[in-house]
Design a protein around this motif. Structure first.
Motif, PDB file in Angstrom:
ATOM      1  N   THR A 287       0.810  -1.222   0.000  1.00 29.93           N
ATOM      2  CA  THR A 287       0.000   0.000   0.000  1.00 29.93           C
ATOM      3  C   THR A 287       0.842   1.270   0.000  1.00 29.93           C
ATOM      4  OG1 THR A 287      -0.025  -0.039   2.392  1.00 29.93           O
ATOM      5  CG2 THR A 287      -1.896  -1.086   1.288  1.00 29.93           C
ATOM      6  N   LYS A 288       2.159   1.113   0.112  1.00 26.77           N
ATOM      7  CA  LYS A 288       3.106   2.220   0.297  1.00 26.77           C
ATOM      8  C   LYS A 288       2.969   2.870   1.677  1.00 26.77           C
ATOM      9  CE  LYS A 288       4.694   3.572  -4.205  1.00 26.77           C
ATOM     10  NZ  LYS A 288       5.058   4.705  -5.016  1.00 26.77           N
ATOM     11  N   GLU A 289       2.145   2.262   2.553  1.00 29.66           N
ATOM     12  CA  GLU A 289       2.034   2.730   3.932  1.00 29.66           C
ATOM     13  C   GLU A 289       2.781   1.734   4.817  1.00 29.66           C
ATOM     14  OE1 GLU A 289      -2.480   4.511   3.667  1.00 29.66           O
ATOM     15  OE2 GLU A 289      -2.224   2.509   4.460  1.00 29.66           O
ATOM     16  N   ASN A 290       2.840   2.018   6.121  1.00 27.99           N
ATOM     17  CA  ASN A 290       3.357   0.997   7.031  1.00 27.99           C
ATOM     18  C   ASN A 290       2.398  -0.180   7.012  1.00 27.99           C
ATOM     19  OD1 ASN A 290       5.560   2.438   7.895  1.00 27.99           O
ATOM     20  ND2 ASN A 290       4.522   3.307   9.689  1.00 27.99           N
ATOM     21  N   VAL A 291       2.942  -1.360   6.824  1.00 26.90           N
ATOM     22  CA  VAL A 291       2.105  -2.563   6.810  1.00 26.90           C
ATOM     23  C   VAL A 291       2.677  -3.578   7.785  1.00 26.90           C
ATOM     24  CG1 VAL A 291       1.409  -4.572   5.425  1.00 26.90           C
ATOM     25  CG2 VAL A 291       1.228  -2.283   4.453  1.00 26.90           C
ATOM     26  N   VAL A 292       1.787  -4.189   8.579  1.00 24.81           N
ATOM     27  CA  VAL A 292       2.200  -5.290   9.457  1.00 24.81           C
ATOM     28  C   VAL A 292       1.323  -6.476   9.132  1.00 24.81           C
ATOM     29  CG1 VAL A 292       2.500  -6.077  11.830  1.00 24.81           C
ATOM     30  CG2 VAL A 292       2.831  -3.661  11.275  1.00 24.81           C
ATOM     31  N   GLU A 293       1.948  -7.631   9.005  1.00 24.03           N
ATOM     32  CA  GLU A 293       1.170  -8.854   8.827  1.00 24.03           C
ATOM     33  C   GLU A 293       1.436  -9.756  10.015  1.00 24.03           C
ATOM     34  OE1 GLU A 293       1.023  -8.808   3.965  1.00 24.03           O
ATOM     35  OE2 GLU A 293       1.992 -10.507   4.964  1.00 24.03           O
ATOM     36  N   ILE A 294       0.362 -10.170  10.660  1.00 23.25           N
ATOM     37  CA  ILE A 294       0.500 -11.052  11.823  1.00 23.25           C
ATOM     38  C   ILE A 294       0.080 -12.452  11.385  1.00 23.25           C
ATOM     39  CG2 ILE A 294      -0.279 -11.517  14.188  1.00 23.25           C
ATOM     40  CD1 ILE A 294      -1.079  -8.518  14.336  1.00 23.25           C
ATOM     41  N   SER A 295       1.021 -13.395  11.394  1.00 27.99           N
ATOM     42  CA  SER A 295       0.659 -14.783  11.105  1.00 27.99           C
ATOM     43  C   SER A 295       0.340 -15.457  12.426  1.00 27.99           C
ATOM     44  CB  SER A 295       1.810 -15.519  10.433  1.00 27.99           C
ATOM     45  OG  SER A 295       2.199 -14.814   9.278  1.00 27.99           O
ATOM     46  N   CYS A 296      -0.922 -15.834  12.596  1.00 22.48           N
ATOM     47  CA  CYS A 296      -1.323 -16.468  13.857  1.00 22.48           C
ATOM     48  C   CYS A 296      -1.877 -17.855  13.556  1.00 22.48           C
ATOM     49  CB  CYS A 296      -2.374 -15.606  14.560  1.00 22.48           C
ATOM     50  SG  CYS A 296      -3.894 -15.395  13.614  1.00 22.48           S
ATOM     51  N   HIS A 297      -2.296 -18.571  14.569  1.00 20.63           N
ATOM     52  CA  HIS A 297      -2.942 -19.859  14.323  1.00 20.63           C
ATOM     53  C   HIS A 297      -4.330 -19.604  13.768  1.00 20.63           C
ATOM     54  CE1 HIS A 297       0.327 -21.120  17.058  1.00 20.63           C
ATOM     55  NE2 HIS A 297       0.388 -22.060  16.135  1.00 20.63           N
ATOM     56  N   GLY A 298      -4.754 -20.488  12.841  1.00 19.66           N
ATOM     57  CA  GLY A 298      -5.970 -20.194  12.076  1.00 19.66           C
ATOM     58  C   GLY A 298      -7.267 -20.573  12.753  1.00 19.66           C
ATOM     59  N   SER A 299      -7.419 -20.249  14.032  1.00 14.26           N
ATOM     60  CA  SER A 299      -8.708 -20.517  14.674  1.00 14.26           C
ATOM     61  C   SER A 299      -9.569 -19.266  14.568  1.00 14.26           C
ATOM     62  CB  SER A 299      -8.486 -20.875  16.153  1.00 14.26           C
ATOM     63  OG  SER A 299      -9.211 -20.002  16.995  1.00 14.26           O
ATOM     64  N   PRO A 300     -10.837 -19.404  14.140  1.00 19.42           N
ATOM     65  CA  PRO A 300     -11.693 -18.226  14.035  1.00 19.42           C
ATOM     66  C   PRO A 300     -11.755 -17.450  15.354  1.00 19.42           C
ATOM     67  CG  PRO A 300     -12.734 -20.083  12.957  1.00 19.42           C
ATOM     68  CD  PRO A 300     -11.511 -20.619  13.628  1.00 19.42           C
ATOM     69  N   TYR A 301     -11.676 -18.154  16.495  1.00 21.92           N
ATOM     70  CA  TYR A 301     -11.723 -17.465  17.783  1.00 21.92           C
ATOM     71  C   TYR A 301     -10.487 -16.582  17.970  1.00 21.92           C
ATOM     72  CZ  TYR A 301     -11.408 -16.447  22.690  1.00 21.92           C
ATOM     73  OH  TYR A 301     -11.263 -15.768  23.873  1.00 21.92           O
ATOM     74  N   ILE A 302      -9.312 -17.160  17.698  1.00 22.02           N
ATOM     75  CA  ILE A 302      -8.064 -16.382  17.845  1.00 22.02           C
ATOM     76  C   ILE A 302      -8.091 -15.170  16.905  1.00 22.02           C
ATOM     77  CG2 ILE A 302      -5.555 -16.425  17.443  1.00 22.02           C
ATOM     78  CD1 ILE A 302      -5.527 -19.321  18.364  1.00 22.02           C
ATOM     79  N   ILE A 303      -8.491 -15.426  15.656  1.00 24.52           N
ATOM     80  CA  ILE A 303      -8.496 -14.351  14.649  1.00 24.52           C
ATOM     81  C   ILE A 303      -9.383 -13.196  15.120  1.00 24.52           C
ATOM     82  CG2 ILE A 303      -9.181 -13.754  12.280  1.00 24.52           C
ATOM     83  CD1 ILE A 303      -8.659 -16.808  11.631  1.00 24.52           C
ATOM     84  N   GLN A 304     -10.600 -13.544  15.533  1.00 25.19           N
ATOM     85  CA  GLN A 304     -11.530 -12.512  15.986  1.00 25.19           C
ATOM     86  C   GLN A 304     -10.985 -11.760  17.198  1.00 25.19           C
ATOM     87  OE1 GLN A 304     -13.920 -11.146  14.446  1.00 25.19           O
ATOM     88  NE2 GLN A 304     -13.463 -12.645  12.827  1.00 25.19           N
ATOM     89  N   SER A 305     -10.391 -12.511  18.150  1.00 29.48           N
ATOM     90  CA  SER A 305      -9.883 -11.871  19.369  1.00 29.48           C
ATOM     91  C   SER A 305      -8.758 -10.890  19.030  1.00 29.48           C
ATOM     92  CB  SER A 305      -9.332 -12.919  20.348  1.00 29.48           C
ATOM     93  OG  SER A 305     -10.302 -13.886  20.586  1.00 29.48           O
TER      94      SER A 305
END
Ligand code: GDP
Length: 464
Positions: free
Chosen positions: A86-104
């Motif tokens: 995006t030419k902006e600051n970008v952070v990608e967080i790779s987490c475990h793929g549980s819908p609960y974790i993602i939502q939290s």
């Protein structure tokens, strides 16, 4: 002067967040943030190295915690502006793929100041920040949606700049002429010509030529994107369903020796040499004997009118040459190539059909049941529909928005040419050139309106 309006009240001051991977449980999910505060926000919830002190394009293992509660073990990737999608600051967080974790995690990031991204908002920012032009941004959506080698290839070409670079060069030259003509207007009554009319004319002819090819390519581009509609028609019991199964190598359509079994149409996708063909098996075309079948017959005729190819199948032992010819005559539609496929050549008693291939109708003998000459038929289907038009090098447009803008450009340029041949004042000429520039600019996004952007990016998925 020509105004390049790129006015957009779209906020890019804030930091957006969304799940970048598909919804649902998976081994790993990627949550993406973009905006000035992206690194700062993740820093406040990350237990590990101090993210504010790390270099761009680095990975960091650690934990995401809500106060004392650890939500997940993650890997964080940092992309510092302007070196990101995006030419902006970008952070990608790779987490475990549980819908609960993602939502939290997403909820926590929103509490810390991020906002939920709208569909396509990451790509919109890439466009607004000059990373991509509009047709390239649209190619990103096409790339995600591509489901065959050919549609992937076309989307990749467009993403790499494809035809928009070519149009941009021609547009810049046209801007030059527009400025010269505007200068003539400043001189009012004096009879001066700064813009060389011969050069202007040859530039317009050159642009028209490029546009003509692009407009022509749409037909091919569109069928490749959507799949080439191919109708399989023929009398009941000719072997249409058996052929469909032989082509697809499975038993999805119902095969039955009772005439008229395939009452509705069945559609299946067949990939030949990287191009998707949408095979449509139709009801028998025999004189309708009951109401349901009559509807089926009408459907056959409708389907043929909107298809790119007609595959007419007949039982080589049943049909006389006269019947064959009259069937084909009644089914054929102008401009839609037709294949006459003689089926059941495995059976001993054969009628001899002396049906020669012609420009409009190609002839092939097969056995659907014994799978004889099925590969030849696939090649014939491919060759007839594509006609050598897909070499991998050509520019193909697939987007109806581009088609319309190109057609409007053509109309404006025609008016400029007309104006040059006829006693039309320079201000009209200037107006038509401006119109052409406007439409050309719409393709690459040099000229945009909020509605246009909204329309394009709302079709993206969230997280892209
Ligand atoms: P449709 O009504 O056109 O869909 O025809 P079907 O595919 O249902 O086939 C009608 C009958 O012809 C079935 O009994 C098939 O087994 C038979 N049939 C289809 N193709 C062939 C073929 O190539 N050879 C032979 N011998 N029989 C075939």
């Amino acid at each position: 002067m020509i105004n390049e309006s790129t006015s957009t009240p779209i906020q890019t001051e804030d930091t957006i967040v969304a799940l970048a991977t598909a919804n649902g449980a998976g081994a790993i999910a990627v949550i993406r943030l973009s905006g000035p505060q992206a690194i700062q926000i993740v820093h406040t919830v990350f237990k590990g190295k101090n993210l504010l002190k790390q270099a761009s394009h680095t990975l960091h293992f650690g934990f995401i915690a809500d106060g004392e509660v650890v939500l997940d073990e993650v890997v964080v990737s940092l992309f510092i502006a302007p070196k990101s999608y995006t030419k902006e600051n970008v952070v990608e967080i790779s987490c475990h793929g549980s819908p609960y974790i993602i939502q939290s995690i997403i909820k926590l990031l929103m509490v810390k100041g991020a906002r939920a991204a709208k569909p396509g908002e990451f790509t919109l920012r890439a466009f607004l920040n000059g990373q991509l032009d509009l047709s390239q941004a649209e190619a990103v959506a096409d790339l995600i949606a591509s489901d065959s080698k050919a549609s992937h290839q076309i989307a990749m070409q467009q993403l790499r700049g494809g035809f928009s670079n070519q149009l941009q060069v021609l547009r810049d030259q046209l801007i030059h002429f527009a400025s010269l003509i505007e200068l003539e207007l400043d001189f009012g009554e004096e009879d001066v010509e700064f813009a060389n009319r011969d050069q202007l004319k040859s530039l317009i002819l050159e642009i028209n030529k490029v546009i003509f090819e692009l407009v022509r390519s749409f037909e091919l581009g569109n069928v490749i994107k959507q799949g080439v509609n191919t109708v399989i028609a023929g009398r009941p019991n000719a072997g249409k369903s058996t052929l469909l199964n032989a082509l697809l190598n499975e038993d999805r359509a119902i095969i039955s020796p009772i005439p008229g079994t395939t009452r509705d149409t069945i559609e299946e996708i067949l990939n030949i040499n990287g191009v998707n063909f949408r095979l449509i098996d139709t009801a028998g075309i025999r004189e309708a004997t009951d109401a349901i079948e009559a509807i089926g017959v009408q459907k056959t005729m409708d389907k043929i009118s909107t298809s790119a190819l007609l595959v007419y199948v007949f039982d080589v032992n049943e049909l006389s040459e006269a019947e064959l010819k009259s069937d084909i005559e009644s089914l054929q539609r102008p401009g839609i190539p037709t294949l006459a496929i003689a089926n059941k050549i495995d059976l001993p008693v054969k009628r001899s059909i002396t049906f020669g291939s012609s420009e409009a109708i190609k002839y092939l003998e097969i056995s659907a049941k014994e799978k004889q000459h099925i590969d030849e038929l696939k090649q014939l289907i491919y060759d007839t529909a594509i006609q050598g038009r897909l070499t991998g090098e050509e520019t193909v447009i697939t987007n109806i928005r581009h088609l319309e803008a190109l057609q409007r450009t053509q109309e404006s340029l025609e008016r400029v040419l007309y104006g040059m041949e006829n006693p039309v004042t320079s201000d009209f000429l200037a107006m038509d050139i401006k119109q052409a520039l406007y439409y050309l600019g719409e393709i690459t996004g040099t000229v945009t309106t909020d509605d246009l952007l909204e329309n394009i990016f709302s079709r993206f998925c969230i997280g892209k």
